[in-house]
Design a protein around this motif. Structure first.
Motif, PDB file in Angstrom:
ATOM      1  N   ILE A  34       0.820  -1.214   0.000  1.00 24.19           N
ATOM      2  CA  ILE A  34       0.000   0.000   0.000  1.00 24.19           C
ATOM      3  C   ILE A  34       0.851   1.260   0.000  1.00 24.19           C
ATOM      4  O   ILE A  34       0.342   2.375  -0.061  1.00 24.19           O
ATOM      5  CB  ILE A  34      -0.961   0.021   1.210  1.00 24.19           C
ATOM      6  CG1 ILE A  34      -0.154   0.038   2.534  1.00 24.19           C
ATOM      7  CG2 ILE A  34      -1.911  -1.152   1.171  1.00 24.19           C
ATOM      8  CD1 ILE A  34      -1.037   0.268   3.754  1.00 24.19           C
ATOM      9  N   GLY A  79       3.091   2.244  -2.214  1.00 27.03           N
ATOM     10  CA  GLY A  79       3.317   2.891  -3.495  1.00 27.03           C
ATOM     11  C   GLY A  79       3.377   1.862  -4.594  1.00 27.03           C
ATOM     12  O   GLY A  79       2.907   0.719  -4.434  1.00 27.03           O
ATOM     13  N   SER A  80       3.966   2.216  -5.693  1.00 30.50           N
ATOM     14  CA  SER A  80       4.064   1.318  -6.851  1.00 30.50           C
ATOM     15  C   SER A  80       5.419   1.491  -7.494  1.00 30.50           C
ATOM     16  O   SER A  80       6.119   2.471  -7.241  1.00 30.50           O
ATOM     17  CB  SER A  80       2.954   1.617  -7.851  1.00 30.50           C
ATOM     18  OG  SER A  80       3.081   2.952  -8.339  1.00 30.50           O
ATOM     19  N   THR A 116       7.102   4.974  -7.229  1.00 29.85           N
ATOM     20  CA  THR A 116       6.188   6.108  -6.986  1.00 29.85           C
ATOM     21  C   THR A 116       5.484   5.862  -5.659  1.00 29.85           C
ATOM     22  O   THR A 116       4.771   4.851  -5.484  1.00 29.85           O
ATOM     23  CB  THR A 116       5.163   6.235  -8.117  1.00 29.85           C
ATOM     24  OG1 THR A 116       5.842   6.359  -9.364  1.00 29.85           O
ATOM     25  CG2 THR A 116       4.270   7.455  -7.894  1.00 29.85           C
ATOM     26  N   ASN A 161       2.766   6.307  -2.650  1.00 31.63           N
ATOM     27  CA  ASN A 161       1.371   6.727  -2.460  1.00 31.63           C
ATOM     28  C   ASN A 161       1.318   7.855  -1.433  1.00 31.63           C
ATOM     29  O   ASN A 161       2.277   8.070  -0.663  1.00 31.63           O
ATOM     30  CB  ASN A 161       0.512   5.543  -1.985  1.00 31.63           C
ATOM     31  CG  ASN A 161       0.294   4.529  -3.101  1.00 31.63           C
ATOM     32  OD1 ASN A 161       0.391   4.876  -4.280  1.00 31.63           O
ATOM     33  ND2 ASN A 161      -0.025   3.281  -2.734  1.00 31.63           N
ATOM     34  N   THR A 162       0.205   8.540  -1.424  1.00 27.38           N
ATOM     35  CA  THR A 162       0.013   9.614  -0.451  1.00 27.38           C
ATOM     36  C   THR A 162       0.177   9.056   0.955  1.00 27.38           C
ATOM     37  O   THR A 162      -0.381   8.008   1.292  1.00 27.38           O
ATOM     38  CB  THR A 162      -1.377  10.242  -0.628  1.00 27.38           C
ATOM     39  OG1 THR A 162      -1.518  10.712  -1.968  1.00 27.38           O
ATOM     40  CG2 THR A 162      -1.588  11.402   0.349  1.00 27.38           C
ATOM     41  N   TYR A 213       3.137   8.204   2.194  1.00 25.11           N
ATOM     42  CA  TYR A 213       4.320   7.353   2.249  1.00 25.11           C
ATOM     43  C   TYR A 213       5.484   8.064   1.563  1.00 25.11           C
ATOM     44  O   TYR A 213       5.283   8.878   0.647  1.00 25.11           O
ATOM     45  CB  TYR A 213       4.071   6.001   1.561  1.00 25.11           C
ATOM     46  CG  TYR A 213       3.217   5.063   2.394  1.00 25.11           C
ATOM     47  CD1 TYR A 213       3.811   4.093   3.195  1.00 25.11           C
ATOM     48  CD2 TYR A 213       1.823   5.166   2.386  1.00 25.11           C
ATOM     49  CE1 TYR A 213       3.025   3.240   3.963  1.00 25.11           C
ATOM     50  CE2 TYR A 213       1.040   4.329   3.160  1.00 25.11           C
ATOM     51  CZ  TYR A 213       1.654   3.356   3.952  1.00 25.11           C
ATOM     52  OH  TYR A 213       0.896   2.523   4.710  1.00 25.11           O
TER      53      TYR A 213
END
Length: 541
Positions: A29, A31-32, A51, A53-54, A56
């Motif tokens: 969860i 990011g990617s 990238t 995530n919000t 993190y």
């Protein structure tokens, strides 16, 4: 292919081997991540990016990549790349104002992105809670959907009266009051304690003199403890004293103070560094709490004298002082080795003495020597007999020379005389003049001079034997009854002059009987016999 009767086309089809990149986010969860090429052909390359995530932050790659960038090159196997993410948390800076007034606690601290927390205030004894400030207001505090750092202040009001007790200067010491703050109508005694390097001189403010007792306190009080700094001298000296000087920016220095000392070299000296309470080439005294000693060390500039002998085997040169301090003096003396004589100085000295004064630069002194040589008086005896040559002439002290004799035509070498003997001449360790005589003997040639017949007369030669190239004149003398008829052999005719004689000679003087000489002798002999017979007869008769 068999029985080929025409052109053929054959294509071999290949499929590139590809390698997958197992790219994952940790936690999922957080990011990617993606890779520019996946899967990758053998020997190929791929760049992977992460990238967040919000809520993190991307913290770096692991697996077949590390750090914050990922570039895979020359891929020849399956790769694993993990993008690591860290959840962002936001601290709540929760404080009590004043800190002694109470405490403040938050149910969650720090708070995850988007989370919530409730803060509550508890006053200490003698204080009342007056409300929150910062990211909260009023008498309650509920923080929701937290996406940044928070500040929460719980404000309290003391029911007491503070005593503002200060030291002047602040580093001079400390002042303590038995009760502070003081409850309404209460009492407090304040005492001053000087720090090392300071003395207490008295109170100021709501107290005066050397003691302080506050009673029936109904308002804020101010107490000042006054201190005087003890000062410490810096004993700054130059070593040697004529080498230069040293100055300190502050001297003496108050307790805990600072001073910078600088050294200045006099002409002819260089500053080499500090000693004592400083070291190295700079001196900064800080937090001075005792007397200080600073020594600036100077070294006299010295100049070497490059003293050499020319040639090096000729002798030696020594200087009374070497190296010489700036402005100093030195006397140099030359000593010749055995077999050499000193001829004079060169360089920064000239003549046969060397006195260097007021030296302010490097000097060069050369002592020049000349090797003593010994002549070889080499002569031929006789002088026309040949020649004599010596390999070295004259010969330096202790040197060697070989002498050789060469006979002229018509002479033979018979041996050396003088400082050599025998048929060879090697002079070694020559320490004096030498005399060498090459002796030669002239070759002579005999003249075999004979009379033919031997009773016919005689023959004499003016020189016999004759030296090589010499001359001789031969003369014939006939006996009675003979006449000289001429020479034969190496002479002919009636005269014999031998010149440029280079070999043995034979000279024969030829004689013959004179005509009638024999008959006359017989007749005289007969007459003499008859005369003798007649005399015998007369005697008998």
């Amino acid at each position: 292919m068999t029985n080929v009767t025409s052109n053929k086309t054959v294509t071999a089809n290949f499929t590139a081997i590809t390698y997958p990149i197992n790219a994952t986010a940790n936690p999922s969860i957080g990011g990617s991540m993606s890779c520019s090429v996946n899967p990758v052909t053998y020997g190929g390359s791929s760049n992977c990016t992460a990238t967040a995530n919000t809520g993190y932050n991307f913290s770096g790659f692991s697996g077949d990549c590390y750090g914050t960038s990922c570039s895979l090159t020359n891929i020849t196997a399956t790769k694993t790349v993990t993008a690591n993410f860290t959840a962002i948390t936001y601290p709540i800076n929760a404080t009590a104002n004043p800190s002694i007034g109470g405490s403040v606690n938050c149910s969650v601290n720090p708070v995850a992105y988007g989370g919530s927390s409730n803060c509550s205030a508890t006053p200490n004894s003698g204080y009342t809670f007056t409300g929150f400030s910062g990211d909260c207001s009023g008498t309650s505090c509920s923080l929701n959907n937290v996406t940044g750092n928070k500040t929460v202040m719980a404000n309290f009001t003391a029911i007491t009266y503070p005593i503002t007790a200060t030291a002047n200067p602040s580093i001079g010491g400390s002042v303590n009051c038995s009760v502070n703050p003081v409850s309404y109508g209460g009492s407090s005694n304040c005492t001053a304690t000087p720090n090392s390097g300071y003395t207490f001189t008295g109170f100021g403010g709501d107290c005066y003199g050397t003691s302080c007792s506050l009673t029936n306190v109904t308002a804020t009080k101010t107490v000042t403890a006054n201190f005087t700094a003890i000062t410490y001298p810096i004993n700054a000296t130059a070593n040697p004293s004529i080498g230069g000087n040293v100055n300190c920016s502050v001297n003496p220095v108050v307790y805990g103070g600072s001073s910078n000392c600088a050294a200045t070299a006099n002409t002819g000296y260089t500053f080499t560094g500090f000693a004592g309470d400083c070291s190295g080439t700079s001196c900064s005294l800080t937090n001075v709490t005792a007397n200080k000693t600073v020594t600036a060390n100077f070294t006299a500039i010295t100049y070497p004298i490059n003293a050499t002998a020319n040639p090096s085997t000729g002798g030696n040169v020594s200087c009374s002082v070497n190296p010489v301090t700036y402005g100093g003096s030195s006397n140099c003396a030359a000593t010749a080795n055995t077999g050499y004589t000193f001829t004079g100085f060169g360089g920064d000295c000239s003549g046969t003495s060397c006195s260097l004064t007021n030296v302010t630069a490097t000097k060069t002194v050369t002592a020049n020597f000349t090797a003593i040589t010994y002549p070889i008086n080499a002569t031929a005896n006789p002088s026309i007999g040949g020649s004599v040559n010596c390999s070295v002439n004259p010969v330096t002290y202790g040197g060697s020379s070989n002498c050789a004799a060469t006979a002229n035509t018509g002479y033979t070498f018979t041996g050396f005389g003088g400082d050599c003997s025998g048929t060879s001449c090697s002079l070694n360790n020559v320490t004096g003049n030498k005399t060498v005589t090459a002796n030669f003997t002239a070759i002579t040639y005999p003249i075999n001079a004979t009379a033919n017949p031997s009773i016919g007369g005689s023959v004499n030669c003016s020189v016999n034997p004759v030296v090589y190239g010499g001359s001789s004149n031969c003369a014939a003398t006939a006996n009675a009854g003979y006449t000289f008829t001429g020479f034969s052999g190496d002479c002919s005719g009636t005269s014999c002059s031998l010149t440029n004689v280079t070999a043995n000679k034979t000279v024969t003087a030829n004689f013959k009987l004179t005509e009638g000489y024999v008959l006359n002798v017989i007749k005289k002999a007969r007459d003499r016999v008859l005369s003798l017979l007649l005399m015998v007869k007369l005697v008998v008769a």
